[in-house]
Design an enzyme around this catalytic site. Structure first.
Site, PDB file in Angstrom:
ATOM      1  N   ARG A 233      41.027  42.063  45.594  1.00 28.43           N
ATOM      2  CA  ARG A 233      42.021  42.263  46.643  1.00 28.43           C
ATOM      3  C   ARG A 233      43.149  41.254  46.534  1.00 28.43           C
ATOM      4  NH1 ARG A 233      37.877  42.026  50.230  1.00 28.43           N
ATOM      5  NH2 ARG A 233      37.066  44.041  50.849  1.00 28.43           N
TER       6      ARG A 233
ATOM      7  N   SER B 238      34.981  34.127  42.721  1.00 30.58           N
ATOM      8  CA  SER B 238      33.544  34.073  43.028  1.00 30.58           C
ATOM      9  C   SER B 238      32.682  33.869  41.796  1.00 30.58           C
ATOM     10  CB  SER B 238      33.135  35.366  43.728  1.00 30.58           C
ATOM     11  OG  SER B 238      34.077  35.699  44.693  1.00 30.58           O
TER      12      SER B 238
ATOM     13  N   ASP C 180      33.580  32.477  46.967  1.00 30.56           N
ATOM     14  CA  ASP C 180      33.523  33.437  48.079  1.00 30.56           C
ATOM     15  C   ASP C 180      32.596  32.991  49.208  1.00 30.56           C
ATOM     16  OD1 ASP C 180      31.303  33.849  46.465  1.00 30.56           O
ATOM     17  OD2 ASP C 180      31.451  36.030  46.411  1.00 30.56           O
TER      18      ASP C 180
END
Ligand code: BG6
Ligand code: GLC
Length: 889
Positions: free
Chosen positions: A511, A575, A629
């Protein structure tokens, strides 16, 4: 004549009414609340499956009839054309046995069994046995049935109220030549259903119209409320002969039915049976004849029982019917004219058509019930039929078949003549034996994945030890968990402001986000975001290509948002494990999950991103923070709950971070305050400390992964791997013959066919079997109802183990925080994200339950992150900017 027959004519509309009343009666029988008073009893028969053609071996059958005992040995080949061979012998049952003491009866049964087996001269001595015991019993298991009352010719002392399986087994055990295990007690109707050949498709309804009438079918177990089971199917014997005993058929009874009932042994009872079955059809005709021929009464005509059902059925035949009518009328002492014979035929036809019509209405109720409860738009099934009424004449079956079609147009019903109840009893036994053997295999296989509370405690303790090792400088290299400092020393306090860009890379979605952080009064944080895909060839290709792709996505986002030319501070959720030396620098230690881009490990990821921006040359980026994350999630949740000091991800991968006392972080200088530590617990066990917990399936999944030998804990827990574990177990169970009839399909051999969303949907509560089947069909797997139950069980076991391991790990973390602060009790919030945790119907609750058990002194609240970790990354960027501004000022 017309007037005499009118009360017997039931219009299609009336039959529809019969059908719907039967449906209501069946519902009452199935419901726990009304079962005991229901007229249609709906007794569970504890049969969970119909034959699938793979049953094999030799099975014994004892079929106790009114005058004879039949002993039978059935052999099933179990191969493609399932050959069935049977050897049998009949023994007359003397009165002294039928009416003597119970022990004598069972000793007699056992003796006949030896005699029979001795006569076969077989080397084999171990057998499983099915027992047909045709008396009213309360069955509580397939191999447990309590005699309620004797009937017909039998009256043996000391048996009523006792389990006939125990009595038979005890009698059998009195010798030791043969080892015989009684594994099933069977009702004749279920025997009928089970006798049919599986090759023509499933036969899930049995119908007997003999002296009496009864039916059975395979119901969805969850609708049979009187049994505990909710999975799979359960054979139900309707006992529909008593339908109407509560008056449900009163408006359809003819004067002849009333006369017949009054004169019967059991007035007011078995109303449906009295309109349909062989014991009564002749008598109904007789009542009509006595009215028709009232002016020509003969002594024979005055005698009840003078008209036989067998004759009635024959008279309905177009070819021989009139001749039979003449013979029967003559036998009644009537000099029959052609008209008399014709009239007699009309009477018989009317009685039989009504019986077939009522039977069709009942059958239509059963198939419609099955269709509706399986949530099908069409049901296709065979119906095994048996009994004198069917055997005597094809007409009855034809009428029945036609009417069922009209009464249940949504069902394709094929009537199949059953092959005798002995075969059916043998099949019940064979199916039970198959299921028991499969269950044993399944239990052995799944036992490997079941963790005791003690085992979970061990996992918790092991992780705790690895955490300690990872935190200390000297032992860090020995630990499988890296315990990486993040340079984040506080959670948000609400004073953060400004507009930020954020990237969120490494979960299911990539994203790009625009995050506007305002005062809480003015709506707090607002997010505009766009999801971009990262195709596997980019995630696993050259690193420069991956970062170029990321930059292109950012450029696209900025163009769409009209932000080209603006340089907002950027928080980068990345992440993967990174060694940080500051907030805006992170050296990639290794790729995990589905990423394996070359040339990145050992590099500063922020630098790689900046270089890609430079290569593209169309804008500038101001990367102020790189965050894992877990950290982004903790911050995002911390914005709402200041108690949030743990971040947890259970999605494609799994990991956690938490606030550790700086003094415990031996890898960094500084004593005061706290710092968020990215544990990278996915790698827990990579040093061998969890080896005892890995099953062969885990090892296979690991070996076939992008990173063998690494992220071993993650591979037990996270969404990227659970489906593969399930698939490997299914392969093994198929190989052992417990699934898909032992046949491996290319589909099942395809890696990664089960994704997390599959695991979540298959375990959804209240999912009908059909929906489970539909999910599997969508994957291209052709499954039976039992297959889908087993697939679901495997999913449950695999997901439960994952949740419990995750819970044990969370327990280790919160306990450490509590001990760090020397607290008796700790109240802490865990911010959580990840598709597995969020979408799986039971995962979250199982994690929480495990934490409660393993960390009883911590009260842990789980707060799901709603806006993703990009928001957290932006908040971190906001704090960094504020600090930088202060430093400049
Ligand atoms: C998202 C977060 O919501 O969850 C990501 O924004 C995180 O940063 C992800 O990686 C984890 O879940 P999954 O299932 O997408 O891997
Ligand atoms: C993997 C990564 C880790 C991440 C986790 C969840 O374990 O190594 O950094 O937090 O997946 O996405």
């Amino acid at each position: 004549m017309q007037n005499s027959l009118r009360p017997l004519c039931l219009s299609l509309e009336t039959l529809h009414r019969v059908k719907s009343r039967m449906l209501e009666a069946m519902e009452r029988g199935l419901s726990r609340r009304t079962h005991s008073q229901a007229t249609v009893r709906m007794l569970p028969a504890f049969i969970r499956s119909t034959p699938d053609g793979t049953e094999r071996g030799e099975f014994l059958v004892l079929e106790l009839g009114d005058t004879h005992l039949r002993v039978l040995l059935m052999e099933l080949s179990g191969d493609t054309d399932q050959r069935v061979t049977m050897k049998e012998r009949c023994f007359p049952v003397p009165d002294a046995i039928a009416q003597g003491p119970g022990e004598k009866l069972f000793a007699f049964l056992a003796t006949c069994l030896w005699e029979f087996l001795d006569g076969l001269h077989m080397p084999k001595t171990d057998f499983e046995l099915g027992f047909s015991f045709p008396f009213t019993c309360r069955q509580t298991r397939l191999d447990q049935s309590y005699l309620i009352s004797w009937s017909k010719r039998f009256q043996c002392a000391g048996v009523e109220g006792r389990d006939v399986v125990v009595l038979l087994q005890d009698a059998i055990n009195k010798q030791d030549r043969y080892h015989i295990k009684v594994i099933a007690v069977v009702n004749d109707t279920t025997g009928t259903m089970m006798s049919c050949d599986a090759s023509a498709g499933p036969c899930e309804v049995g119908l007997v119209v003999d002296a009496g009438t009864n039916s059975c079918f395979m119901a969805e177990a969850r609708h049979v409320e009187v049994v505990e089971e909710s999975e799979g199917r359960m054979g139900v014997v309707t006992e529909w002969g008593s339908f109407g005993d509560d008056g449900a058929l009163n408006d359809m009874l003819s004067p002849y039915d009333l006369q017949l009932d009054q004169a019967s042994l059991n007035p007011g009872r078995q109303r449906f049976e009295k309109m349909i079955s062989g014991l009564y059809l002749g008598e109904i005709v007789w009542h009509i004849l006595t009215e028709l021929f009232s002016g020509r009464m003969t002594p024979a005509l005055l005698t009840k029982g003078s008209v036989q059902t067998q004759d009635i059925l024959e008279i309905t035949d177009e070819q021989v019917g009139l001749a039979t009518a003449r013979r029967v009328l003559r036998a009644l002492g009537l000099e029959a004219s052609d008209q008399d014979c014709f009239n007699m035929q009309q009477v018989c036809k009317a009685v039989c058509i009504r019986a077939a019509g009522l039977c069709a209405a009942g059958l239509a109720a059963i198939v419609s019930h099955m269709c509706r409860n399986r949530e099908l738009s069409r049901l296709k099934t065979s119906v095994a039929v048996d009994g004198a009424v069917f055997r005597a004449h094809a007409k009855f079956s034809q009428t029945l078949q036609q009417l069922v079609k009209q009464l249940a147009p949504e069902c394709d019903v094929t009537l199949v003549q059953a092959e005798g109840s002995s075969k059916g009893i043998g099949m019940v036994t064979a199916v039970a034996s198959r299921l028991a053997a499969q269950r044993l295999q399944v239990n052995q296989t799944l036992a490997l994945l079941q963790l005791s509370p003690a085992a979970l405690g061990t996992v918790q303790a092991l992780l705790r030890r690895e955490m300690e090792l990872g935190l200390k400088k000297e032992t860090n290299a020995m630990s499988s968990v890296r315990m990486l400092p993040t340079y984040i020393c506080a959670t948000p306090d609400g004073s953060e402001r400004g507009d930020f860009l954020a990237l969120d890379l490494g979960g299911t979605n990539f994203r790009v986000l625009l995050v506007k952080v305002g005062s809480r009064e003015r709506g707090g944080v607002q997010i505009i975001s766009e999801v971009y895909s990262i195709p596997p060839h980019v995630a696993q290709g050259p690193g420069s290509q991956l970062f170029d792709h990321i930059v292109e996505c950012i450029a696209d986002f900025q163009t769409k948002q009209g932000m080209m030319g603006q340089t907002l501070p950027l928080g980068f959720t990345f992440s993967f494990p990174c060694q940080q030396t500051s907030l805006d620098q992170g050296i990639l230690l290794s790729w995990t999950k589905g990423f394996n881009a070359s040339g990145c490990v050992g590099q500063d990821v922020v630098k790689l991103l900046r270089e890609a921006v430079k290569r593209k040359n169309h804008f500038a980026l101001d990367v102020v923070a790189i965050v894992n994350d877990t950290v982004g999630t903790m911050m995002s949740c911390g914005y709402h709950d200041p108690n949030c000091e743990v971040g947890l991800i259970v999605g494609t991968g799994t990991n956690a971070c938490y606030m550790e006392q700086l003094r415990n972080v031996g890898t960094l200088a500084g004593e005061e305050g706290r710092m968020c530590i990215n544990m990278e617990w996915g790698a827990f066990g990579d040093n061998g400390c969890l080896d005892a917990f890995f099953t062969p399936f885990d090892r296979q999944v690991d070996e076939a992964s992008l990173n063998p030998g690494r992220q071993r804990f993650e591979k037990l827990i996270s969404g990227m791997y659970l489906g593969e574990i399930v698939r490997r177990i299914l392969l093994e169970l198929t190989d052992k013959g417990c699934l898909f009839r032992g046949r491996l399909s290319p589909k099942l051999q395809t890696p990664d066919i089960f994704q997390t969303k599959f695991l979540s949907s298959i375990e959804s509560d209240g999912l009908a079997l059909r929906q489970v089947c539909a999910i599997l069909e969508e994957l291209g797997l052709h499954v039976s109802c039992e297959d889908s139950v087993l697939v679901r069980e495997v999913c449950q076991v695999v997901a439960r183990r994952a949740a419990q391991l995750c819970g044990a790990a969370v327990a280790a973390v919160v306990e450490k925080i509590r001990e760090n602060r020397s607290l008796e009790q700790l109240a802490v919030t865990v911010g959580v994200d990840g598709t597995l945790y969020k979408l799986h119907p039971h995962f979250a609750q199982q994690v929480q339950e495990t934490v409660r058990q393993l960390a009883p002194r911590c009260s842990v609240t789980f707060l799901q992150s709603e806006d993703g970790s990009g928001k957290g990354a932006a908040l971190i960027a906001a704090v960094a900017c504020r600090v930088a501004r202060h430093q400049r000022a």
